[in-house]
Design a protein around this motif. Structure first.
Motif, short mmCIF file in Angstrom:
data_model
loop_
_atom_site.label_atom_id
_atom_site.label_comp_id
_atom_site.label_asym_id
_atom_site.label_seq_id
_atom_site.Cartn_x
_atom_site.Cartn_y
_atom_site.Cartn_z
N ALA A 123 0.23 -7.41 2.34
CA ALA A 123 1.43 -6.65 2.71
C ALA A 123 1.76 -6.88 4.19
O ALA A 123 2.91 -6.86 4.59
N GLU A 124 0.73 -7.17 4.97
CA GLU A 124 0.93 -7.35 6.42
C GLU A 124 1.58 -8.70 6.73
O GLU A 124 2.09 -8.91 7.84
N GLY A 125 1.55 -9.63 5.75
CA GLY A 125 2.26 -10.89 5.96
C GLY A 125 1.38 -12.10 6.17
O GLY A 125 1.80 -13.05 6.84
N GLN A 126 0.16 -12.09 5.62
CA GLN A 126 -0.64 -13.33 5.63
C GLN A 126 -0.68 -13.88 4.21
O GLN A 126 -0.88 -13.12 3.27
N ARG A 167 12.33 -9.25 6.92
CA ARG A 167 11.03 -8.96 6.33
C ARG A 167 10.85 -7.45 6.15
O ARG A 167 10.30 -6.99 5.17
N LEU A 168 11.36 -6.69 7.13
CA LEU A 168 11.25 -5.23 7.05
C LEU A 168 12.05 -4.70 5.86
O LEU A 168 11.59 -3.84 5.12
N ARG A 169 13.24 -5.26 5.68
CA ARG A 169 14.08 -4.83 4.55
C ARG A 169 13.41 -5.19 3.23
O ARG A 169 13.41 -4.42 2.28
N PHE A 170 12.83 -6.41 3.19
CA PHE A 170 12.13 -6.88 1.99
C PHE A 170 10.99 -5.92 1.65
O PHE A 170 10.83 -5.47 0.52
N GLN A 171 10.21 -5.55 2.67
CA GLN A 171 9.05 -4.67 2.44
C GLN A 171 9.48 -3.29 1.98
O GLN A 171 8.87 -2.70 1.09
N GLU A 172 10.56 -2.81 2.59
CA GLU A 172 11.08 -1.50 2.22
C GLU A 172 11.45 -1.49 0.73
O GLU A 172 11.08 -0.56 0.00
N MET A 173 12.13 -2.56 0.29
CA MET A 173 12.58 -2.64 -1.10
C MET A 173 11.40 -2.76 -2.05
O MET A 173 11.32 -2.05 -3.05
N ARG A 176 6.63 -8.97 -6.71
CA ARG A 176 6.18 -7.63 -7.09
C ARG A 176 4.97 -7.24 -6.26
O ARG A 176 4.31 -8.09 -5.66
N VAL A 177 4.73 -5.95 -6.25
CA VAL A 177 3.56 -5.43 -5.54
C VAL A 177 2.42 -5.30 -6.55
O VAL A 177 2.63 -4.78 -7.64
N VAL A 178 1.24 -5.82 -6.20
CA VAL A 178 0.07 -5.62 -7.06
C VAL A 178 -0.76 -4.50 -6.44
O VAL A 178 -1.12 -4.57 -5.26
N ARG A 179 -1.03 -3.44 -7.26
CA ARG A 179 -1.82 -2.29 -6.75
C ARG A 179 -3.10 -2.15 -7.55
O ARG A 179 -3.16 -2.54 -8.72
N ASN A 180 -4.15 -1.58 -6.95
CA ASN A 180 -5.38 -1.30 -7.70
C ASN A 180 -5.23 0.06 -8.39
O ASN A 180 -4.20 0.70 -8.29
N ARG A 181 -6.33 0.47 -9.10
CA ARG A 181 -6.21 1.68 -9.90
C ARG A 181 -5.87 2.91 -9.08
O ARG A 181 -5.20 3.82 -9.54
N SER A 182 -6.33 2.91 -7.82
CA SER A 182 -6.06 4.10 -7.00
C SER A 182 -4.68 4.00 -6.33
O SER A 182 -4.33 4.86 -5.52
N GLY A 183 -3.93 2.94 -6.66
CA GLY A 183 -2.56 2.84 -6.15
C GLY A 183 -2.45 2.14 -4.81
O GLY A 183 -1.37 2.03 -4.24
N LYS A 184 -3.58 1.65 -4.31
CA LYS A 184 -3.55 0.96 -3.03
C LYS A 184 -3.00 -0.47 -3.24
O LYS A 184 -3.28 -1.11 -4.24
N ILE A 185 -2.22 -0.94 -2.26
CA ILE A 185 -1.64 -2.29 -2.41
C ILE A 185 -2.73 -3.34 -2.24
O ILE A 185 -3.44 -3.37 -1.24
N VAL A 186 -2.83 -4.22 -3.27
CA VAL A 186 -3.79 -5.33 -3.19
C VAL A 186 -3.11 -6.54 -2.55
O VAL A 186 -3.63 -7.15 -1.64
N CYS A 187 -1.94 -6.86 -3.06
CA CYS A 187 -1.17 -7.99 -2.50
C CYS A 187 0.26 -7.95 -3.01
O CYS A 187 0.60 -7.14 -3.85
N TYR A 188 1.08 -8.87 -2.44
CA TYR A 188 2.42 -9.13 -3.00
C TYR A 188 2.29 -10.47 -3.70
O TYR A 188 1.59 -11.35 -3.21
N GLU A 189 2.98 -10.65 -4.81
CA GLU A 189 3.06 -12.00 -5.35
C GLU A 189 4.47 -12.27 -5.82
O GLU A 189 5.15 -11.40 -6.34
N GLY A 190 4.90 -13.49 -5.58
CA GLY A 190 6.29 -13.77 -5.92
C GLY A 190 6.60 -15.24 -6.07
O GLY A 190 5.75 -16.10 -5.82
#
Lengths: 405, 122
Positions: free
Chosen positions: A60-63, A101-107, A136-150
């Motif tokens: 999510a931070e952009g790496q 990038r900020l707008r993308f992340q917000e959406m 899309r955003v990939v989250r783990n079971r507790s809802g934490k963001i694991v990564c973005y994939e697109g």
């Protein structure tokens, strides 16, 4: 006793064999499952690696965590490894506008996904590309963001075509606006010349009737001067409405034809197929390019009206010819497959204000302007039409001679 | 002295031109548009027609063609105040349609006299 021991051993052995078999089967099952998983992984890895579309996973931070070869190629890198090493921060190193990038992340964090988001990115070489991203955003079971994939598609060509079409539409609007101003100005000029004609006549009649040395005579002389000022003003308005004195310079007719074709493509309905045939290499004429452009646009627009509401073909052809069988010239044909022109109307089409269109639809000036322009360039215009089959306008313009400079 | 038919829709233009021609010694008939002009020429054929080009009812080019159909040898002066095309373009068109002489509006009496002399001498 011995028999009972033997029986127990046998029973135990049998149980053990059963357990062994079960275990063996379980191992087999697991191996099978592992093989299947590996096959699936290979399949998806292959899909990711060989995809035509760019694809990535990032934090999510952009790496980037993972990019595929298509994305690396799109962004101008030789390998995925090179791209992973070069891009430390996506917002800074990829986005043309880091704010985006900020707008993308917000959406993406609000909706969990983005679909066909269009924005600009910078290639390794600094070249700007238009891309469309779905992610899309990939989250783990507790809802934490694991990564973005697109996935990312290059839409630069489409965007350029859209920009070009918008530019041409703007140009067309400008032409129409100029035409409207011109029509208004010329209407005013015409009426004004009539009024001035009346005033002029009556001033001269009044001068006749005055006894010599009358005081009114000097007043009428001033009126006369004022009339001449008004006459000059009308001349200026008319000159403006025709965009001043026509220009005359060496121009390449083929280029004007191509330019007009592009403009027509952007403005007339897609049901009309536009074709261009340049059949000559010598295409220089002495002309006012804006006026020749006007000729092509007027003829093209008329042709499209003649084919309105149905499929048709508009052909612009440029070839070598001769005026009156001797003077070297270029022949420009504008042919349509429209409704054609009945013979009784055909002889009137170049008359000013003659129109078959309804009130507010046409000024009846398009073809008379075309005729005037062609004539003022020392050219000829002919028309052939078959009702129900189409119309061809043929314009002959003298070739520019290789005159000493 | 000649019989001149003036076809002109503008009241002041028509009025001043008719009076000027009368003062120059001609007999003048006036018509407010091409339709009236053609009808008038059929009843009393004039020696010369001076007609405007842009008019309601029947515009000038059509008027010129009809006048020439009825009276092939008729002398015609076309006058115009211009419009979308330049005055020269309209008058050039008028010549193609059968007017032998042209006058661009507004014109002075001297300009009128010069064209009249040419037309009546032809």
């Amino acid at each position: 006793m011995q028999r009972s021991l033997a029986a127990r051993v046998a029973a135990r052995t049998a149980a053990l064999r059963l357990t062994n078999e079960k275990l063996y089967n379980e191992i087999l099952e697991r191996r099978k499952a592992e093989r299947a998983l590996r096959a699936t992984e290979r399949k998806y890895r292959g899909f990711f690696e060989n995809s035509i579309e760019g694809a990535y996973q990032s934090t999510a931070e952009g790496q980037y965590l993972n990019v595929n070869p298509a994305l690396a190629r799109l962004y101008g890198y030789a390998t995925t490894a090179e791209m992973m090493a070069a891009v430390g921060n996506i917002a800074r190193d990829v986005y043309a506008d880091p704010e985006m990038r900020l707008r993308f992340q917000e959406m993406i964090e609000r909706d969990g996904k983005v679909r066909n988001l269009e924005y600009q990115v910078r290639q390794r070489t600094g070249e700007i590309l238009w891309i469309s991203e779905s992610a899309r955003v990939v989250r783990n079971r507790s809802g934490k963001i694991v990564c973005y994939e697109g996935t990312i598609r290059d839409i630069t060509a489409r965007k350029r075509a859209e920009d070009e079409a918008a530019r041409l539409r703007q140009q067309m609007l400008q032409l129409q606006k100029m035409d409207a101003i011109g029509t208004l100005a010329s209407g005013i000029a015409h009426d004004f010349n009539n009024i001035l004609g009346g005033i002029m006549g009556y001033v001269e009649l009044a001068q006749d009737d005055l006894p010599p040395g009358s005081g009114a005579e000097s007043h009428l002389k001033e009126v006369w001067k004022a009339i001449h000022r008004a006459k000059q003003l009308v001349r200026q308005i008319l000159a403006f409405s025709r965009e001043a004195a026509p220009e005359r310079r060496k121009v390449r007719l083929a280029m004007l034809v191509s330019e007009a074709t592009r403009l027509l493509r952007a403005t007339i309905p897609a049901t009309v197929a536009i074709e261009e045939e340049i059949l000559t290499e010598t295409d220089e004429i002495i002309a006012d390019p804006a006026q020749i452009h006007q000729v092509l646009v007027n003829l093209g627009t008329n042709a499209s009206h003649a084919m309105s509401g149905r499929a048709g073909r508009l052909l612009l052809r440029l070839e070598h010819a001769a005026i009156g069988g001797k003077k070297p010239a270029l022949k420009l044909s504008v042919r349509d497959t429209g409704h054609g022109i009945p013979p009784d109307i055909l002889q009137r089409i170049f008359e000013p204000f003659f129109t078959t269109k309804g009130v507010h639809e046409g000024t009846g000036l398009g073809l008379s302007v075309v005729h005037g322009i062609v004539k003022s360039h020392g050219g000829e215009i002919r028309v052939e039409s078959t009702p129900g089959a189409g119309t061809t306008f043929m314009i002959f313009l003298p070739l520019a001679l290789e005159a000493p400079q | 002295m000649a019989h001149i038919l003036v076809i002109e829709d503008d009241e002041h233009m028509r009025g001043s031109l008719a009076q000027t021609l009368e003062r120059l010694g001609h007999r003048v008939t006036t018509a407010v548009d091409g339709k009236v002009g053609v009808a008038s020429a059929a009843v009393a054929p004039p020696d010369l027609v001076i007609t405007d080009l842009i008019m309601p009812e029947k515009e000038g080019l059509e008027t010129i063609m009809e006048l020439r159909q009825h009276q092939p040898s008729i002398r015609i002066i076309a006058m115009s105040g211009g419009g979308r095309l330049s005055n020269e373009d309209y008058l050039h068109l008028a010549k193609r349609f059968g007017a032998q002489f042209t006058l661009a509006k507004p014109f002075t009496r001297d300009e009128l006299k010069a064209v009249l002399a040419q037309a009546l001498a032809s």
